[in-house]
Design a protein around this motif. Structure first.
Motif, PDB file in Angstrom:
ATOM      1  N   CYS A  61      -8.633  -4.714   8.582  1.00  0.00           N
ATOM      2  CA  CYS A  61      -9.017  -6.375   8.843  1.00  0.00           C
ATOM      3  C   CYS A  61      -7.784  -7.048   8.214  1.00  0.00           C
ATOM      4  O   CYS A  61      -7.118  -6.475   7.580  1.00  0.00           O
ATOM      5  N   ALA A  62      -8.018  -8.294   8.490  1.00  0.00           N
ATOM      6  CA  ALA A  62      -6.684  -9.216   7.863  1.00  0.00           C
ATOM      7  C   ALA A  62      -6.794  -9.301   6.685  1.00  0.00           C
ATOM      8  O   ALA A  62      -7.903  -9.670   5.964  1.00  0.00           O
ATOM      9  N   GLN A 110      -4.908 -11.313   3.699  1.00  0.00           N
ATOM     10  CA  GLN A 110      -3.834 -12.358   3.521  1.00  0.00           C
ATOM     11  C   GLN A 110      -2.772 -12.132   2.545  1.00  0.00           C
ATOM     12  O   GLN A 110      -1.715 -12.130   2.647  1.00  0.00           O
TER      13      GLN A 110
END
Ligand code: F6R
Length: 363
Positions: free
Chosen positions: A311-312, A314
């Motif tokens: 998943c992304a 940050q």
């Protein structure tokens, strides 16, 4: 004296490899890879539970210790916030063991809990940083942390030294109870011996923390997630951030997310995930994916490749790979740095945060 540091807190964070090393040298026999504890006021083989109480950061050290004593020594442990414990009027079997953890040795609620346990005929052991303190004086046995004076109001090196002593004590308990044999003892001791080096590695490049402070400082709420011994580290990370940056932060057991806190997640909420690549990593990752699906901004604190998150992410704050036994000691450092750099960026009084006192001698 702050030496070359801007704040006592920074100095004390950086002292950790050294003071944890001193504390280890005090409680280990490094030549034989064994623990070497002083005589204790009770025999771990003859107790059936132990109760731990403390306040604040010292309480989180106790929460980590619960996992250690239960897993490695098969000793059931009750952990309580001292301000609650003292008023519960709990009945205790005479001859039991009670352990108190306090940097100052003067915290009023911890001292009152200790006195309650004495009245209940418990064997009282304490882990303190200040040796000439009330809690040390009133204990049957004292295990000092060798952290040296801690000046910053937010506890840093005292916490990791408390964890160090508790880890050694958990090994001693496992030996006494027959759950840790010579090979396992050597493995766990060797893992502890590596901790100062791993901490120093985390401290070698602080630029990712300075960078992260820009976005964290804009948050209204920050969540910290972890499982197992990383759960108390999530709690500690949230406490550190609240204390010195005044940003609202909460730590949760990652598995609790879907039982409520996930309602808070949107694109404005940073979620700091403490996830060493251990046996619980995949479970934590699936909680992280739930956060990402709701556009929460993930900060992954881990030795894993962020690509494995699915998943992304940050920001990734890379931590060296360590033995799972010692991960809370090493992961304590990144959560301290996150809070420190965020507070510095925001210009708060890092060493003397508003409304807080170093030693809470009134209840
Ligand atoms: C947090 C902090 C406090 C103390 C707590 C207990 O950074 O410093 O939460 O940990 O007040 O203090 P001691 O350990 O002196 O009993």
């Amino acid at each position: 004296d702050k030496g070359n540091f801007r704040h006592f807190m920074a100095k004390e964070i950086h002292e950790q490899p050294e003071v944890v090393g001193h504390t280890l040298a005090h409680y280990l026999d490094l030549a034989s890879n064994q623990v070497a504890l002083p005589d204790l006021p009770f025999d771990f083989a003859s107790i059936s539970r132990m109760s731990l109480s403390a306040c604040g950061t010292a309480y989180y050290a106790c929460l980590v210790a619960k996992y250690w004593f239960e897993r490695w020594a098969k000793l059931p442990v009750d952990v309580d916030i001292a301000s609650e414990f003292r008023y519960r009027e709990i009945a205790m079997d005479p001859g039991g063991a009670a352990l108190f953890v306090s940097q100052s040795g003067e915290t009023a609620d911890t001292l009152a809990s200790l006195r309650y346990c004495r009245e209940q005929d418990q064997h009282v052991l304490s882990v303190v940083n200040v040796r000439e303190s009330s809690i040390a004086r009133e204990s049957d046995g004292v295990l000092p942390t060798l952290g040296g004076p801690e000046i910053g109001v937010a506890s840093t090196k005292a916490f990791t030294c408390q964890l160090t002593v508790l880890a050694c004590l958990a090994i001693a308990a496992g030996k006494a109870r027959g759950t840790i044999g010579p090979e396992l003892e050597a493995e766990l001791v060797e893992a502890l011996v590596e901790v100062p080096r791993h901490m120093a590695e985390v401290l070698r490049d602080e630029s990712p923390y300075e960078e992260l402070a820009h976005s964290l400082s804009k948050a209204r709420d920050v969540l910290y997630l972890g499982r197992g011994t990383s759960y108390p580290i999530a709690l500690e990370g949230a406490l550190k951030l609240k204390e010195i940056s005044y940003i609202h932060a909460e730590g949760y057991a990652a598995g609790e997310l879907k039982h409520g806190p996930i309602a808070l997640i949107d694109e404005s909420v940073p979620v700091i995930v403490i996830a060493p690549r251990d046996e619980l990593f995949d479970k934590t990752v699936s909680n992280m994916q739930e956060v990402a699906a709701r556009e929460g901004k993930i900060v992954l604190v881990s030795d894993a490749d962020p690509a494995s998150a699915g998943c992304a992410v940050q920001t990734t704050l890379a931590v060296p790979t360590v033995h799972p036994f010692v991960s809370p000691l090493v992961y304590a450092v990144p959560v301290q740095l996150i809070a420190y750099y965020t507070a510095v960026f925001m210009g708060t009084d890092v060493d003397q945060p508003r409304n807080l006192a170093k030693s809470v001698t009134v209840e």
